[in-house]
Motif scaffolding. Structure first.
Motif, PDB file in Angstrom:
ATOM      1  N   SER A  94       0.836  -1.201   0.000  1.00 16.13           N
ATOM      2  CA  SER A  94       0.000   0.000   0.000  1.00 16.13           C
ATOM      3  C   SER A  94       0.868   1.248   0.000  1.00 16.13           C
ATOM      4  O   SER A  94       1.935   1.278   0.626  1.00 16.13           O
ATOM      5  CB  SER A  94      -0.910   0.021   1.233  1.00 16.13           C
ATOM      6  OG  SER A  94      -1.762  -1.109   1.266  1.00 16.13           O
ATOM      7  N   PHE A  95       0.386   2.275  -0.692  1.00 16.58           N
ATOM      8  CA  PHE A  95       1.040   3.578  -0.708  1.00 16.58           C
ATOM      9  C   PHE A  95       0.373   4.441   0.358  1.00 16.58           C
ATOM     10  O   PHE A  95      -0.830   4.711   0.293  1.00 16.58           O
ATOM     11  CB  PHE A  95       0.901   4.221  -2.083  1.00 16.58           C
ATOM     12  CG  PHE A  95       1.561   5.568  -2.198  1.00 16.58           C
ATOM     13  CD1 PHE A  95       2.934   5.669  -2.311  1.00 16.58           C
ATOM     14  CD2 PHE A  95       0.801   6.728  -2.192  1.00 16.58           C
ATOM     15  CE1 PHE A  95       3.557   6.911  -2.427  1.00 16.58           C
ATOM     16  CE2 PHE A  95       1.406   7.975  -2.307  1.00 16.58           C
ATOM     17  CZ  PHE A  95       2.787   8.070  -2.418  1.00 16.58           C
ATOM     18  N   VAL A  96       1.140   4.870   1.345  1.00 25.30           N
ATOM     19  CA  VAL A  96       0.580   5.535   2.524  1.00 25.30           C
ATOM     20  C   VAL A  96       0.510   7.053   2.320  1.00 25.30           C
ATOM     21  O   VAL A  96       1.509   7.692   1.993  1.00 25.30           O
ATOM     22  CB  VAL A  96       1.422   5.221   3.779  1.00 25.30           C
ATOM     23  CG1 VAL A  96       0.812   5.881   5.011  1.00 25.30           C
ATOM     24  CG2 VAL A  96       1.524   3.709   3.982  1.00 25.30           C
ATOM     25  N   LEU A  97      -0.692   7.599   2.540  1.00 21.00           N
ATOM     26  CA  LEU A  97      -0.893   9.047   2.517  1.00 21.00           C
ATOM     27  C   LEU A  97      -0.807   9.651   3.908  1.00 21.00           C
ATOM     28  O   LEU A  97      -0.441  10.813   4.066  1.00 21.00           O
ATOM     29  CB  LEU A  97      -2.260   9.381   1.919  1.00 21.00           C
ATOM     30  CG  LEU A  97      -2.464   9.128   0.424  1.00 21.00           C
ATOM     31  CD1 LEU A  97      -3.917   9.390   0.056  1.00 21.00           C
ATOM     32  CD2 LEU A  97      -1.541  10.004  -0.407  1.00 21.00           C
ATOM     33  N   ARG A  98      -1.180   8.853   4.892  1.00 21.96           N
ATOM     34  CA  ARG A  98      -1.174   9.346   6.274  1.00 21.96           C
ATOM     35  C   ARG A  98      -1.093   8.146   7.207  1.00 21.96           C
ATOM     36  O   ARG A  98      -1.625   7.079   6.922  1.00 21.96           O
ATOM     37  CB  ARG A  98      -2.442  10.146   6.561  1.00 21.96           C
ATOM     38  CG  ARG A  98      -2.585  10.583   8.011  1.00 21.96           C
ATOM     39  CD  ARG A  98      -3.782  11.499   8.195  1.00 21.96           C
ATOM     40  NE  ARG A  98      -3.971  11.821   9.614  1.00 21.96           N
ATOM     41  CZ  ARG A  98      -4.699  12.829  10.063  1.00 21.96           C
ATOM     42  NH1 ARG A  98      -5.320  13.636   9.210  1.00 21.96           N
ATOM     43  NH2 ARG A  98      -4.821  13.046  11.360  1.00 21.96           N
ATOM     44  N   MET A  99      -0.418   8.338   8.354  1.00 22.83           N
ATOM     45  CA  MET A  99      -0.361   7.302   9.371  1.00 22.83           C
ATOM     46  C   MET A  99      -0.534   7.941  10.747  1.00 22.83           C
ATOM     47  O   MET A  99       0.146   8.914  11.070  1.00 22.83           O
ATOM     48  CB  MET A  99       0.961   6.532   9.316  1.00 22.83           C
ATOM     49  CG  MET A  99       1.051   5.393  10.336  1.00 22.83           C
ATOM     50  SD  MET A  99       2.545   4.382  10.140  1.00 22.83           S
ATOM     51  CE  MET A  99       3.818   5.506  10.750  1.00 22.83           C
ATOM     52  N   ASP A 100      -1.447   7.387  11.530  1.00 25.38           N
ATOM     53  CA  ASP A 100      -1.708   7.880  12.881  1.00 25.38           C
ATOM     54  C   ASP A 100      -1.451   6.777  13.891  1.00 25.38           C
ATOM     55  O   ASP A 100      -1.662   5.585  13.612  1.00 25.38           O
ATOM     56  CB  ASP A 100      -3.161   8.352  13.026  1.00 25.38           C
ATOM     57  CG  ASP A 100      -3.450   9.610  12.238  1.00 25.38           C
ATOM     58  OD1 ASP A 100      -2.489  10.278  11.818  1.00 25.38           O
ATOM     59  OD2 ASP A 100      -4.642   9.921  12.030  1.00 25.38           O
ATOM     60  N   LEU A 101      -1.037   7.177  15.081  1.00 23.38           N
ATOM     61  CA  LEU A 101      -0.859   6.264  16.197  1.00 23.38           C
ATOM     62  C   LEU A 101      -2.081   6.331  17.100  1.00 23.38           C
ATOM     63  O   LEU A 101      -2.563   7.420  17.435  1.00 23.38           O
ATOM     64  CB  LEU A 101       0.395   6.648  16.980  1.00 23.38           C
ATOM     65  CG  LEU A 101       0.575   6.010  18.373  1.00 23.38           C
ATOM     66  CD1 LEU A 101       0.806   4.507  18.244  1.00 23.38           C
ATOM     67  CD2 LEU A 101       1.731   6.681  19.125  1.00 23.38           C
ATOM     68  N   LEU A 102      -2.589   5.166  17.486  1.00 23.60           N
ATOM     69  CA  LEU A 102      -3.661   5.069  18.479  1.00 23.60           C
ATOM     70  C   LEU A 102      -3.025   4.492  19.742  1.00 23.60           C
ATOM     71  O   LEU A 102      -2.943   3.268  19.909  1.00 23.60           O
ATOM     72  CB  LEU A 102      -4.787   4.161  17.961  1.00 23.60           C
ATOM     73  CG  LEU A 102      -5.367   4.543  16.590  1.00 23.60           C
ATOM     74  CD1 LEU A 102      -6.402   3.511  16.142  1.00 23.60           C
ATOM     75  CD2 LEU A 102      -5.996   5.921  16.630  1.00 23.60           C
ATOM     76  N   PRO A 103      -2.530   5.358  20.614  1.00 26.09           N
ATOM     77  CA  PRO A 103      -1.702   4.897  21.736  1.00 26.09           C
ATOM     78  C   PRO A 103      -2.432   4.022  22.747  1.00 26.09           C
ATOM     79  O   PRO A 103      -1.839   3.108  23.326  1.00 26.09           O
ATOM     80  CB  PRO A 103      -1.218   6.205  22.375  1.00 26.09           C
ATOM     81  CG  PRO A 103      -2.169   7.257  21.911  1.00 26.09           C
ATOM     82  CD  PRO A 103      -2.635   6.823  20.565  1.00 26.09           C
ATOM     83  N   GLU A 104      -3.707   4.284  22.970  1.00 27.33           N
ATOM     84  CA  GLU A 104      -4.436   3.518  23.981  1.00 27.33           C
ATOM     85  C   GLU A 104      -4.576   2.056  23.588  1.00 27.33           C
ATOM     86  O   GLU A 104      -4.355   1.152  24.395  1.00 27.33           O
ATOM     87  CB  GLU A 104      -5.823   4.130  24.206  1.00 27.33           C
ATOM     88  CG  GLU A 104      -6.615   3.444  25.302  1.00 27.33           C
ATOM     89  CD  GLU A 104      -7.961   4.102  25.537  1.00 27.33           C
ATOM     90  OE1 GLU A 104      -8.843   3.422  26.092  1.00 27.33           O
ATOM     91  OE2 GLU A 104      -8.136   5.275  25.162  1.00 27.33           O
ATOM     92  N   SER A 105      -4.928   1.811  22.350  1.00 29.35           N
ATOM     93  CA  SER A 105      -5.112   0.431  21.877  1.00 29.35           C
ATOM     94  C   SER A 105      -3.839  -0.161  21.284  1.00 29.35           C
ATOM     95  O   SER A 105      -3.785  -1.348  20.984  1.00 29.35           O
ATOM     96  CB  SER A 105      -6.222   0.385  20.826  1.00 29.35           C
ATOM     97  OG  SER A 105      -5.889   1.211  19.730  1.00 29.35           O
ATOM     98  N   GLU A 106      -2.808   0.675  21.107  1.00 32.12           N
ATOM     99  CA  GLU A 106      -1.535   0.267  20.531  1.00 32.12           C
ATOM    100  C   GLU A 106      -1.708  -0.235  19.094  1.00 32.12           C
ATOM    101  O   GLU A 106      -1.254  -1.308  18.712  1.00 32.12           O
ATOM    102  CB  GLU A 106      -0.837  -0.779  21.403  1.00 32.12           C
ATOM    103  CG  GLU A 106      -0.512  -0.255  22.794  1.00 32.12           C
ATOM    104  CD  GLU A 106       0.300  -1.218  23.631  1.00 32.12           C
ATOM    105  OE1 GLU A 106       0.398  -2.403  23.249  1.00 32.12           O
ATOM    106  OE2 GLU A 106       0.850  -0.790  24.658  1.00 32.12           O
TER     107      GLU A 106
END
Length: 204
Positions: A94-106
């Motif tokens: 996949s070509f990534v446009l955006r990546m976010d971290l969801l720290p609570e659920s890891e």
């Protein structure tokens, strides 16, 4: 000449769109492993990576995707990625446009560019490992077309269980708040077996 090229480009994308409709799920589909979509969607996120075109492309509706993409500033880049989308039919990447971290659920949330729009994928942090440039080229060597120069092959990550790969744009921005977050620290994510054995060509 310019008009002829534009007509040819639209014709090519129309053919790709027809093929895509037979093989892909709907625009803005979700792919989640191990967690319910609803619980992840509600969680507060931290941005880790942002591609230059994300904001513009995320405002194009699914119904207007092909009209919108041809009129956007990302039109040429999108067309240049058509070989990448074709390769992704055979080995998942996949070509990534955006990546976010969801720290609570890891978890990590990926916004990826597809032939027919932007898809969202969720991956557990523990399943994501860096993939060396050599291993990427060796794994894909049998079907690999000439790689687009916008792809940052020094920043490839993959799910060591499914072997799904996530590839980023060289022009994208990595956010300090995200990359320095404790959930993504080497101490919390390093696993020698997963990092060095799972994406070598023999293992793949």
């Amino acid at each position: 000449k310019m008009l002829a090229n534009r007509v040819l480009r639209k014709s090519y994308m129309s053919k790709c769109s027809a093929m895509n409709s037979l093989t892909k799920t709907s625009l803005m589909g979700y792919h989640t492993i191990g967690k319910s979509k609803n619980s992840l969607v509600k969680e507060e996120s931290v941005n880790v990576y942002l591609g230059q075109e994300y904001e513009e492309l995320s405002n194009i509706s699914s119904e207007q995707w092909f009209n919108g993409i041809t009129r956007s500033t990302a039109a040429n880049k999108y067309v240049s990625l058509l070989p990448f989308f074709m390769e992704a039919r055979f080995k998942q990447k996949s070509f990534v446009l955006r990546m976010d971290l969801l720290p609570e659920s890891e978890y990590l949330k990926f916004y990826t560019l597809t032939l027919s729009g932007i898809a969202e994928k969720y991956e557990a942090i523990k399943n994501i490992v860096p993939v060396a440039r050599y291993d990427y080229r060796a794994i894909y060597g049998r079907i690999l077309m000439k790689q687009n120069t916008i792809l940052d092959l020094d920043m490839v990550y993959g799910n060591y269980g499914t072997h799904d790969l996530y590839i980023f744009d060289k022009s994208g921005e990595w956010k300090d708040e995200g990359i320095n977050h404790e959930k993504l620290s080497l101490e919390n994510t390093y696993n020698e077996t997963n990092w060095f054995d799972e994406f070598t060509p023999p293992a793949y």
